[in-house]
Design an enzyme around this catalytic site. Structure first.
Site, PDB file in Angstrom:
ATOM      1  N   CYS A 139       0.987  -1.055  -0.025  1.00  0.00           N
ATOM      2  CA  CYS A 139      -0.019  -0.129   0.169  1.00  0.00           C
ATOM      3  C   CYS A 139       0.923   1.257  -0.013  1.00  0.00           C
ATOM      4  O   CYS A 139       2.264   1.305   0.669  1.00  0.00           O
ATOM      5  CB  CYS A 139      -0.810  -0.016   1.416  1.00  0.00           C
ATOM      6  SG  CYS A 139      -1.814   1.543   1.675  1.00  0.00           S
ATOM      7  N   HIS A 187      -1.418  10.970 -10.926  1.00  0.00           N
ATOM      8  CA  HIS A 187      -3.117  11.265 -10.933  1.00  0.00           C
ATOM      9  C   HIS A 187      -3.283  12.334 -10.373  1.00  0.00           C
ATOM     10  O   HIS A 187      -4.420  12.345  -9.632  1.00  0.00           O
ATOM     11  CB  HIS A 187      -3.587  10.014 -10.830  1.00  0.00           C
ATOM     12  CG  HIS A 187      -3.594   9.330  -9.397  1.00  0.00           C
ATOM     13  ND1 HIS A 187      -2.460   8.452  -9.223  1.00  0.00           N
ATOM     14  CD2 HIS A 187      -4.004   9.243  -8.232  1.00  0.00           C
ATOM     15  CE1 HIS A 187      -2.302   8.266  -8.139  1.00  0.00           C
ATOM     16  NE2 HIS A 187      -3.287   8.482  -7.436  1.00  0.00           N
ATOM     17  N   ASP A 228       3.194   3.717  -9.547  1.00  0.00           N
ATOM     18  CA  ASP A 228       4.458   3.388 -10.424  1.00  0.00           C
ATOM     19  C   ASP A 228       4.458   2.361 -11.324  1.00  0.00           C
ATOM     20  O   ASP A 228       5.628   1.512 -11.440  1.00  0.00           O
ATOM     21  CB  ASP A 228       5.387   3.080  -9.065  1.00  0.00           C
ATOM     22  CG  ASP A 228       4.983   1.914  -8.190  1.00  0.00           C
ATOM     23  OD1 ASP A 228       3.648   1.536  -8.366  1.00  0.00           O
ATOM     24  OD2 ASP A 228       5.342   1.905  -7.126  1.00  0.00           O
ATOM     25  N   GLY A 229       3.351   1.974 -11.900  1.00  0.00           N
ATOM     26  CA  GLY A 229       3.280   1.019 -12.837  1.00  0.00           C
ATOM     27  C   GLY A 229       2.943  -0.241 -12.198  1.00  0.00           C
ATOM     28  O   GLY A 229       2.574  -0.380 -11.023  1.00  0.00           O
ATOM     29  N   HIS A 246      -3.841   3.097  -2.609  1.00  0.00           N
ATOM     30  CA  HIS A 246      -3.427   4.323  -1.356  1.00  0.00           C
ATOM     31  C   HIS A 246      -4.971   4.917  -1.121  1.00  0.00           C
ATOM     32  O   HIS A 246      -5.931   4.841  -2.026  1.00  0.00           O
ATOM     33  CB  HIS A 246      -2.305   5.133  -1.665  1.00  0.00           C
ATOM     34  CG  HIS A 246      -2.653   6.181  -2.632  1.00  0.00           C
ATOM     35  ND1 HIS A 246      -1.457   6.462  -3.256  1.00  0.00           N
ATOM     36  CD2 HIS A 246      -3.621   6.831  -3.408  1.00  0.00           C
ATOM     37  CE1 HIS A 246      -1.956   7.524  -4.373  1.00  0.00           C
ATOM     38  NE2 HIS A 246      -3.178   7.426  -4.409  1.00  0.00           N
ATOM     39  N   ASP A 273      -4.089   1.435  -8.250  1.00  0.00           N
ATOM     40  CA  ASP A 273      -3.400   1.368  -9.247  1.00  0.00           C
ATOM     41  C   ASP A 273      -3.665   0.449 -10.366  1.00  0.00           C
ATOM     42  O   ASP A 273      -3.841  -0.477 -10.490  1.00  0.00           O
ATOM     43  CB  ASP A 273      -1.865   0.993  -8.886  1.00  0.00           C
ATOM     44  CG  ASP A 273      -0.903   1.275  -9.797  1.00  0.00           C
ATOM     45  OD1 ASP A 273      -1.279   1.384 -11.144  1.00  0.00           O
ATOM     46  OD2 ASP A 273       0.462   1.011  -9.677  1.00  0.00           O
ATOM     47  N   GLU A 286      -1.999  -2.463 -12.212  1.00  0.00           N
ATOM     48  CA  GLU A 286      -1.788  -4.003 -11.410  1.00  0.00           C
ATOM     49  C   GLU A 286      -2.681  -4.901 -12.102  1.00  0.00           C
ATOM     50  O   GLU A 286      -3.623  -4.339 -12.681  1.00  0.00           O
ATOM     51  CB  GLU A 286      -2.412  -3.772 -10.082  1.00  0.00           C
ATOM     52  CG  GLU A 286      -1.385  -2.956  -9.214  1.00  0.00           C
ATOM     53  CD  GLU A 286       0.073  -2.909  -9.236  1.00  0.00           C
ATOM     54  OE1 GLU A 286       0.653  -4.128  -9.654  1.00  0.00           O
ATOM     55  OE2 GLU A 286       0.706  -1.825  -8.828  1.00  0.00           O
ATOM     56  N   HIS A 328      -8.321   2.540   5.915  1.00  0.00           N
ATOM     57  CA  HIS A 328      -7.527   4.005   5.805  1.00  0.00           C
ATOM     58  C   HIS A 328      -8.730   5.242   5.901  1.00  0.00           C
ATOM     59  O   HIS A 328      -8.727   6.098   6.407  1.00  0.00           O
ATOM     60  CB  HIS A 328      -6.741   4.225   4.594  1.00  0.00           C
ATOM     61  CG  HIS A 328      -5.297   3.374   4.608  1.00  0.00           C
ATOM     62  ND1 HIS A 328      -4.655   3.366   5.881  1.00  0.00           N
ATOM     63  CD2 HIS A 328      -4.875   2.823   3.797  1.00  0.00           C
ATOM     64  CE1 HIS A 328      -3.326   2.596   5.820  1.00  0.00           C
ATOM     65  NE2 HIS A 328      -3.468   2.238   4.469  1.00  0.00           N
ATOM     66  N   HIS A 373      -1.676   1.563   9.332  1.00  0.00           N
ATOM     67  CA  HIS A 373      -1.163   0.593   9.255  1.00  0.00           C
ATOM     68  C   HIS A 373      -0.886  -0.351  10.664  1.00  0.00           C
ATOM     69  O   HIS A 373      -0.644   0.175  11.730  1.00  0.00           O
ATOM     70  CB  HIS A 373      -0.016   0.256   8.423  1.00  0.00           C
ATOM     71  CG  HIS A 373      -0.102   0.572   7.090  1.00  0.00           C
ATOM     72  ND1 HIS A 373       0.741   1.444   6.406  1.00  0.00           N
ATOM     73  CD2 HIS A 373      -1.132   0.373   6.044  1.00  0.00           C
ATOM     74  CE1 HIS A 373       0.353   1.466   5.031  1.00  0.00           C
ATOM     75  NE2 HIS A 373      -0.762   0.893   5.067  1.00  0.00           N
ATOM     76  N   MET A 387      -4.700  -4.804   7.668  1.00  0.00           N
ATOM     77  CA  MET A 387      -4.044  -3.449   7.753  1.00  0.00           C
ATOM     78  C   MET A 387      -2.401  -3.443   7.606  1.00  0.00           C
ATOM     79  O   MET A 387      -1.721  -2.407   7.596  1.00  0.00           O
ATOM     80  CB  MET A 387      -4.553  -2.527   8.881  1.00  0.00           C
ATOM     81  CG  MET A 387      -6.017  -2.040   8.856  1.00  0.00           C
ATOM     82  SD  MET A 387      -6.608  -1.703   6.948  1.00  0.00           S
ATOM     83  CE  MET A 387      -5.810   0.188   6.854  1.00  0.00           C
TER      84      MET A 387
HETATM   85 ZN   LIG Z   1      -4.215   8.510  -5.561  1.00  0.00          ZN
HETATM   86 ZN   LIG Z   2      -2.419   0.877   3.690  1.00  0.00          ZN
END
Ligand SMILES: [Zn+2]
Ligand SMILES: [Zn+2]
Length: 316
Positions: free
Chosen positions: A129, A219, A226-227, A234, A246, A249, A272, A278, A286
């Site tokens: 995450c 974004h 990051d690809g 997140h 993302d 993925e 979150h 976390h 988490m």
């Molecule tokens: Zn974002």
């Molecule tokens: Zn997290």
């Protein structure tokens, strides 16, 4: 075919498959099979064995990683939203990097060496995450509770509507019905352990407290995705109500070891969005890292207690 011949064929096939797997860059790293062939965190592998006093190209990326995930302190040692120290963006393995690595090792219960040893680099390369672990340092410094965002932000209502964002771009081939079914289950799990009720809103332009979107790379918030691999998703603290997956993925509702589980990450990111940070208990939803194909669809006692604490509910 006799039994012996069959066994031999099977053994040869197994050997061939093993060789292919071992030689594939995809499975080149350690016991956790994490992906290093196409891994934004793969740079750590090159630095295995590095320790204080050395100067190795790429150490600046390790510093950036540990800064991004909250393991550096600010100059005043007060705020854990540590920004990049402009003077510390070089390839020198200095005392600050060593201290950051020690904090990281303590957090993940890795023997504290202060060096980039095997256990440390293996942990760092697992997809995770994107939300920072800075709460750990908060707790270490006794400024707060590492289970919550600083200041304990939370919702002031029990009924939350959710929708998909108007600019969301899920990967081609991933059906919205599949995403929605997984996200619905994740919300249901949080509903079961709190006083929250959640309502799906079909219109992307309607009002809703929580907005879920799939984005690629940069974004408009920080840090960018990051690809494939690396950062998986997140979310933001209450009451932003933003959850981002993302889009690069390989998402699935029934993941193979090369895919990421929609529901597990949904459950984590909703945590979150409701106010949890976390947990460093490995079995917890988490927990920041998700190994390839890992499925965690059941909230653990530690996070149920945390969310109930945050919203002043009696412990279950
Ligand atoms: Zn974002
Ligand atoms: Zn997290």
């Amino acid at each position: 075919m006799s039994t012996m011949t069959l066994l031999r064929v099977l053994a040869t096939t197994f050997l061939l498959v093993s060789l292919v797997v071992i030689n594939s860059p995809t499975f080149a790293v350690g016991h956790t099979n994490q992906i290093s062939g196409n891994n934004p965190f793969g740079f750590v592998h090159q630095l295995k064995g590095a320790r204080r006093g050395q100067s190795i190209e790429g150490l600046r990326d390790v510093k950036q990683y540990l800064q991004k995930f909250g393991y550096y302190l600010n100059d005043d040692n007060k705020d854990t939203y540590a920004n990049v120290d402009q003077n510390d963006d070089d390839d020198e393995f200095d005392e600050f990097l060593e201290a950051a690595i020690k904090r990281y090792q303590r957090t993940y219960r890795i023997p504290v060496s202060g060096a980039l040893d095997h256990a440390t680099t293996s942990q760092m390369m697992i997809p995770r995450c994107g939300v920072s672990d800075h709460g750990v340092i908060l707790a270490l410094r006794r400024f707060g509770d590492d289970r919550f965002f600083p200041g304990k932000p939370k919702w002031n209502k029990n009924h939350l509507r959710y929708k998909f964002g108007p600019k969301s771009r899920p990967p081609a081939g991933l059906k919205e019905a599949t995403i929605k079914a997984a996200v619905d289950k994740a919300f249901q799990s949080w509903k079961n352990v709190t006083n929250f009720t959640f309502e799906y809103v079909a219109s992307r332009t309607a009002e809703a407290e929580v907005e879920i979107s799939f984005y690629s790379r940069d974004h408009g918030d920080n840090p960018p995705f990051d690809g494939p691999n690396g950062t998986l998703a997140h979310a933001f603290a209450p009451r932003a109500g933003l959850i981002h997956y993302d889009a690069d993925e390989k998402w699935s509702d029934d993941p193979s070891p090369m895919e990421v589980d929609l529901e597990s990450l949904g459950l984590h990111e909703i945590g979150h969005a409701l106010g949890l940070l976390h947990s460093y208990y490995y079995a917890a939803v988490m927990y920041p890292y998700f190994g390839p194909g890992q499925v965690k669809r059941e909230l653990q006692r530690i996070e149920i207690e945390a969310i109930r604490d945050l919203y002043n509910l009696p412990s279950k």
